[in-house]
Design a protein around this motif. Structure first.
Motif, mmCIF file in Angstrom:
data_model
loop_
_atom_site.group_PDB
_atom_site.id
_atom_site.type_symbol
_atom_site.label_atom_id
_atom_site.label_comp_id
_atom_site.label_asym_id
_atom_site.label_seq_id
_atom_site.Cartn_x
_atom_site.Cartn_y
_atom_site.Cartn_z
ATOM 1 N N MET A 190 -18.290 -52.138 -10.933
ATOM 2 C CA MET A 190 -17.080 -51.576 -10.345
ATOM 3 C C MET A 190 -16.104 -52.704 -10.070
ATOM 4 N N VAL A 191 -14.859 -52.530 -10.503
ATOM 5 C CA VAL A 191 -13.797 -53.481 -10.188
ATOM 6 C C VAL A 191 -12.922 -52.821 -9.127
ATOM 7 N N TRP A 192 -12.984 -53.349 -7.907
ATOM 8 C CA TRP A 192 -12.330 -52.745 -6.756
ATOM 9 C C TRP A 192 -10.947 -53.332 -6.511
ATOM 10 N N ASP A 193 -10.005 -52.472 -6.177
ATOM 11 C CA ASP A 193 -8.696 -52.898 -5.695
ATOM 12 C C ASP A 193 -8.703 -52.670 -4.185
ATOM 13 N N ILE A 194 -8.881 -53.741 -3.433
ATOM 14 C CA ILE A 194 -9.030 -53.621 -1.987
ATOM 15 C C ILE A 194 -7.769 -53.063 -1.335
ATOM 16 N N LYS A 195 -6.605 -53.439 -1.858
ATOM 17 C CA LYS A 195 -5.350 -52.943 -1.279
ATOM 18 C C LYS A 195 -5.205 -51.434 -1.441
ATOM 19 N N GLN A 196 -5.661 -50.912 -2.574
ATOM 20 C CA GLN A 196 -5.544 -49.486 -2.843
ATOM 21 C C GLN A 196 -6.752 -48.698 -2.331
ATOM 22 N N SER A 197 -7.770 -49.392 -1.848
ATOM 23 C CA SER A 197 -8.990 -48.767 -1.323
ATOM 24 C C SER A 197 -9.653 -47.844 -2.348
ATOM 25 N N LYS A 198 -9.767 -48.355 -3.585
ATOM 26 C CA LYS A 198 -10.426 -47.568 -4.626
ATOM 27 C C LYS A 198 -10.798 -48.472 -5.798
#
Length: 209
Positions: A145-153
């Protein structure tokens, strides 16, 4: 001989060290995080380890959110975010810990309640080399999983075709959209090189051991 030693009450399953650039005055040698088989993440001040006689005086924080052994720890490599610690464990969960105040860590998930999550044990973690809010986590069933922490997804998901265990992930130090995943398959150990601009379903290249 070592200058200092820490003895913990449970076995270590992962370890990470951060310079804590934003808090250099308070922590001249940074901080050390230890993931335990009990699911606990302990935080130590290495400067105190050198001068103390035991674990009690050098331990400055603790997080107990995981329900299984902590398999991966990774501090954010970017100076402004060097206080962010990611953890992954056998309970399939990934957490982000904010250690601006290590004695009172703040903990949050990289995805909100509606986001896709790992369905198997998390085995490894890696922060993006160019973008400080992107994190990759690998798992026992071949998913990354590659997470975008700013977008919370999750930004995307990469899958090992043979569902082999992902043993490691590594981002290109110069190109933030290039990542290598390692498959822990004794019959066909392979590194997959992904260019996320072109495809998240087919790797750019495979390197077979």
């Amino acid at each position: 001989l070592p200058k200092g030693t820490v003895k913990a009450s449970a076995r270590f399953s992962s370890l990470a060290w951060s310079e804590m650039v934003t808090q250099k005055a308070a922590f001249p040698l940074g901080v050390i995080a230890g993931g335990m088989e009990t699911g606990v993440v302990n935080i130590w001040d290495p400067a105190k380890i050198i001068t103390s006689d035991g674990v009690s005086s050098s331990q400055i924080g603790q997080v107990q959110r995981h329900q299984g052994p902590v398999k991966g720890l990774a501090f954010n490599p970017h100076s402004d975010n060097s206080h962010l610690l990611a953890s992954g464990a056998a309970d399939n969960e990934v957490y982000i810990m904010t250690l601006e105040r290590p004695e009172q860590p703040t903990v949050f998930s990289p995805g909100d309640a509606n986001a896709s999550k790992h369905t198997a044990e998390v085995t490894c973690l890696g922060w993006n080399s160019q973008v400080s809010h992107i994190l990759a986590s690998g798992s026992l069933n071949g998913s990354v999983m590659v997470w975008d922490i700013k977008q919370s997804k999750p930004w995307c998901e990469l899958k090992d075709p043979g569902r082999g265990v992902i043993s490691a992930v590594a981002w290109n130090p110069d190109e933030g959209l290039h990542i290598i995943t390692a498959s822990e398959d004794d019959s066909r150990p392979v590194l997959r090189y992904w260019d996320l601009r072109s495809s998240t379903t087919s790797p750019l290249a495979e390197l077979v051991g």
